[in-house]
Design a protein around this motif. Structure first.
Motif, PDB file in Angstrom:
ATOM      1  N   LYS A   1       0.871  -1.173   0.000  1.00 57.94           N
ATOM      2  CA  LYS A   1       0.000   0.000   0.000  1.00 57.94           C
ATOM      3  C   LYS A   1       0.908   1.223   0.000  1.00 57.94           C
ATOM      4  CE  LYS A   1      -3.690   2.274   2.580  1.00 57.94           C
ATOM      5  NZ  LYS A   1      -4.975   2.045   3.237  1.00 57.94           N
ATOM      6  N   ILE A   2       0.896   1.951  -1.090  1.00 62.05           N
ATOM      7  CA  ILE A   2       1.765   3.125  -1.223  1.00 62.05           C
ATOM      8  C   ILE A   2       0.954   4.380  -0.920  1.00 62.05           C
ATOM      9  CG2 ILE A   2       3.279   4.437  -2.783  1.00 62.05           C
ATOM     10  CD1 ILE A   2       4.232   1.563  -2.360  1.00 62.05           C
ATOM     11  N   VAL A   3       1.413   5.146   0.031  1.00 62.21           N
ATOM     12  CA  VAL A   3       0.754   6.419   0.349  1.00 62.21           C
ATOM     13  C   VAL A   3       1.818   7.507   0.341  1.00 62.21           C
ATOM     14  CG1 VAL A   3      -0.617   7.702   2.045  1.00 62.21           C
ATOM     15  CG2 VAL A   3      -0.936   5.234   1.796  1.00 62.21           C
ATOM     16  N   THR A   4       1.600   8.528  -0.466  1.00 56.64           N
ATOM     17  CA  THR A   4       2.575   9.622  -0.501  1.00 56.64           C
ATOM     18  C   THR A   4       1.931  10.910  -0.005  1.00 56.64           C
ATOM     19  OG1 THR A   4       2.037  10.318  -2.748  1.00 56.64           O
ATOM     20  CG2 THR A   4       3.730   8.616  -2.524  1.00 56.64           C
ATOM     21  N   GLU A   5       2.797  11.760   0.551  1.00 61.85           N
ATOM     22  CA  GLU A   5       2.324  13.058   1.031  1.00 61.85           C
ATOM     23  C   GLU A   5       1.779  13.866  -0.145  1.00 61.85           C
ATOM     24  OE1 GLU A   5       5.250  14.825   3.535  1.00 61.85           O
ATOM     25  OE2 GLU A   5       4.175  16.729   3.605  1.00 61.85           O
ATOM     26  N   GLU A   6       2.471  13.762  -1.286  1.00 58.42           N
ATOM     27  CA  GLU A   6       2.082  14.554  -2.452  1.00 58.42           C
ATOM     28  C   GLU A   6       0.663  14.195  -2.924  1.00 58.42           C
ATOM     29  OE1 GLU A   6       4.671  14.023  -5.780  1.00 58.42           O
ATOM     30  OE2 GLU A   6       3.528  15.427  -7.015  1.00 58.42           O
ATOM     31  N   ALA A   7       0.421  12.879  -3.126  1.00 57.89           N
ATOM     32  CA  ALA A   7      -0.903  12.478  -3.644  1.00 57.89           C
ATOM     33  C   ALA A   7      -1.999  12.679  -2.597  1.00 57.89           C
ATOM     34  CB  ALA A   7      -0.861  11.023  -4.107  1.00 57.89           C
ATOM     35  N   SER A   8      -1.670  12.479  -1.323  1.00 55.23           N
ATOM     36  CA  SER A   8      -2.687  12.641  -0.271  1.00 55.23           C
ATOM     37  C   SER A   8      -3.073  14.113  -0.133  1.00 55.23           C
ATOM     38  CB  SER A   8      -2.161  12.116   1.071  1.00 55.23           C
ATOM     39  OG  SER A   8      -1.760  10.774   0.934  1.00 55.23           O
ATOM     40  N   THR A   9      -2.080  15.001  -0.219  1.00 52.41           N
ATOM     41  CA  THR A   9      -2.365  16.437  -0.125  1.00 52.41           C
ATOM     42  C   THR A   9      -3.179  16.890  -1.335  1.00 52.41           C
ATOM     43  OG1 THR A   9      -0.324  16.757   1.090  1.00 52.41           O
ATOM     44  CG2 THR A   9      -1.275  18.725   0.089  1.00 52.41           C
ATOM     45  N   ARG A  10      -2.782  16.379  -2.506  1.00 56.68           N
ATOM     46  CA  ARG A  10      -3.456  16.757  -3.756  1.00 56.68           C
ATOM     47  C   ARG A  10      -4.936  16.362  -3.725  1.00 56.68           C
ATOM     48  NH1 ARG A  10      -0.957  13.804  -8.992  1.00 56.68           N
ATOM     49  NH2 ARG A  10      -1.792  12.020  -7.882  1.00 56.68           N
ATOM     50  N   ILE A  11      -5.243  15.156  -3.269  1.00 62.11           N
ATOM     51  CA  ILE A  11      -6.651  14.722  -3.274  1.00 62.11           C
ATOM     52  C   ILE A  11      -7.440  15.454  -2.181  1.00 62.11           C
ATOM     53  CG2 ILE A  11      -6.376  12.658  -1.778  1.00 62.11           C
ATOM     54  CD1 ILE A  11      -8.631  12.906  -4.881  1.00 62.11           C
ATOM     55  N   ALA A  12      -6.785  15.760  -1.054  1.00 64.34           N
ATOM     56  CA  ALA A  12      -7.486  16.508   0.004  1.00 64.34           C
ATOM     57  C   ALA A  12      -7.805  17.919  -0.497  1.00 64.34           C
ATOM     58  CB  ALA A  12      -6.636  16.550   1.269  1.00 64.34           C
ATOM     59  N   GLU A  13      -6.827  18.555  -1.156  1.00 67.27           N
ATOM     60  CA  GLU A  13      -7.077  19.893  -1.742  1.00 67.27           C
ATOM     61  C   GLU A  13      -8.273  19.828  -2.686  1.00 67.27           C
ATOM     62  OE1 GLU A  13      -6.514  23.068  -1.664  1.00 67.27           O
ATOM     63  OE2 GLU A  13      -4.767  23.014  -0.377  1.00 67.27           O
ATOM     64  N   PHE A  14      -8.284  18.782  -3.525  1.00 68.94           N
ATOM     65  CA  PHE A  14      -9.371  18.636  -4.496  1.00 68.94           C
ATOM     66  C   PHE A  14     -10.714  18.560  -3.758  1.00 68.94           C
ATOM     67  CE2 PHE A  14     -12.370  16.515  -7.155  1.00 68.94           C
ATOM     68  CZ  PHE A  14     -12.072  16.907  -8.448  1.00 68.94           C
ATOM     69  N   ALA A  15     -10.762  17.747  -2.700  1.00 71.51           N
ATOM     70  CA  ALA A  15     -12.031  17.542  -1.978  1.00 71.51           C
ATOM     71  C   ALA A  15     -12.506  18.832  -1.323  1.00 71.51           C
ATOM     72  CB  ALA A  15     -11.859  16.438  -0.927  1.00 71.51           C
ATOM     73  N   PHE A  16     -11.591  19.563  -0.685  1.00 69.34           N
ATOM     74  CA  PHE A  16     -12.009  20.808  -0.016  1.00 69.34           C
ATOM     75  C   PHE A  16     -12.412  21.866  -1.049  1.00 69.34           C
ATOM     76  CE2 PHE A  16      -9.998  18.903   3.692  1.00 69.34           C
ATOM     77  CZ  PHE A  16     -10.897  19.257   4.684  1.00 69.34           C
TER      78      PHE A  16
END
Ligand code: NAI
Length: 337
Positions: free
Chosen positions: A142-157
């Motif tokens: 399971k790969i989790v990166t700060e970059e992709a997690s921040t990007r999807i959170a920004e998108f959601a907000f």
């Protein structure tokens, strides 16, 4: 004179050609001029031509930047990697958006579902990194990166702000996957600080699922990693009438691929009975994306009216009717006139 829009059309496998054909007819009935670039992908193309996702299809998606896509089948436990996962990863379509809402005329236990799933689309357990460590022991990363997690959170907000929504809820399992889901949560919390007007909360996913089936009307925007988003999409579809009524879209910064949540439905493929509504609704999302909001609204008003009429003769079997795909589609087109 209105302009002509160019979009890629991937009909896909199973019921794909049936439901995408219906969506195409409905879009064309609005009078919006579409130049469809038909491109192959999927298992049926693989069986005939030896490739599941031709380079030319990827190139067309990069060039035209908008697509309507049918489902593509993936063999279980063996065979090629999912076409969807490949398209999403290769084109960086990092955000899946699935609006789930109650529809008048579709009887379910719930009335006020009005939520949107925002799913991270490029990593997590879908990294495809699996190997056998020793005989009988397999690792799947399971790969989790700060970059992709921040990007999807920004998108959601940002999505919540732009649509006048009030709250973003993350479902997670950071009590067990302390590092992987812990990082996803940390990024969501940091992004929330930049969007203080949107409420934010977190639920451990097992509790979240229980809360969801007790009272889905409590939820607004859901922010989920790749696997949780996949599972919750089907669960939430079940709350409002099933997979036949939930559309979706996958976004990168530049490209948008519109596709239903459902798969190729091999059990009903080729019988002409699939519900085309999810594909039609995905077509409405496409029209809105192209700025053709008036045409989108006309389609929406038409299918709402057909459903509200409660007439079994003009709705498909999965939502309590007797109509085939063509009759349901015809009824929607007739309501647009
Ligand atoms: P599925 O979504 O194809 O079917 C699940 C159940 O829902 C079946 O009983 C089916 O008949 C019903 N259903 C789905 N869409 C319907 C519609 N429009 N109208 C009426 N009934 C509908 O999921 P399943 O069986 O897990 O997957 C079948 C194949 O589809 C697999 O190869 C899978 O990999 C692929 N798939 C592709 C997706 C995509 O391309 N976006 C998404 C999900 C699955």
């Amino acid at each position: 004179m209105s302009r002509t829009h160019t979009a890629v059309l991937i009909t896909g496998d199973g019921i794909g050609p049936e439901v995408i054909g219906a969506a195409r007819r409905v879009i064309e009935a609005t009078g919006v001029k579409m130049n469809w670039i038909e491109c192959p992908a999927g298992l049926e193309h693989f069986e005939k031509h030896g490739e599941v996702l031709p380079d030319a299809t990827l190139e067309a998606l990069k060039t035209h930047k908008v697509a309507l896509k049918g489902p593509t089948a993936t063999p279980i436990g063996t065979g090629h990697r999912s076409v969807n996962v490949q398209i999403r990863q290769k084109l960086n379509l990092y955000a899946a958006v699935r609006p789930v809402r109650s529809l008048d005329g579709i009887a379910t236990r719930y009335k006020d579902v009005e939520l949107v799933i925002v799913r991270e689309n490029t990593e997590g357990l879908y990294s495809g990194i699996e190997h056998e460590v020793v005989r009988g022991v397999v690792e799947s990363l399971k790969i989790v990166t700060e970059e992709a997690s921040t990007r999807i959170a920004e998108f959601a907000f940002k999505y919540a702000e732009s649509r006048g929504r009030k709250r973003v809820t993350v479902f997670h399992k950071a009590n067990i996957m302390k590092m992987a889901d812990g990082l996803f949560l940390k990024c969501a919390r940091q992004v929330h600080e930049r969007h203080p007007r949107i409420e934010y909360n977190e639920l451990i996913i097992d509790n979240g699922c229980m809360q969801m089936v007790r009272d889905p009307s409590r939820f607004d925007v859901l922010l989920l990693d790749n696997l949780y988003g996949d599972i919750l999409s089907d669960l939430c579809a079940g709350l409002v009438g099933g997979l036949g009524v939930v559309p979706g879209a996958n976004f990168s910064e530049e490209i948008a691929v519109f596709e239903s949540v459902h798969g190729s439905a091999p059990d009903i493929a080729g019988k002409g009975v699939a519900n085309p509504l999810a594909a039609i609704m995905s077509g409405v999302m496409l029209l809105n994306h192209l700025g053709e909001t008036e045409a989108g609204a006309r389609i929406k008003q038409a299918y709402n009216a057909v459903l509200a009429s409660n007439d079994a003769a003009v709705r498909t079997r999965d939502i309590g009717g007797q109509a085939d795909t063509a009759a349901f589609t015809d009824a929607i087109i007739a309501r647009m006139k």
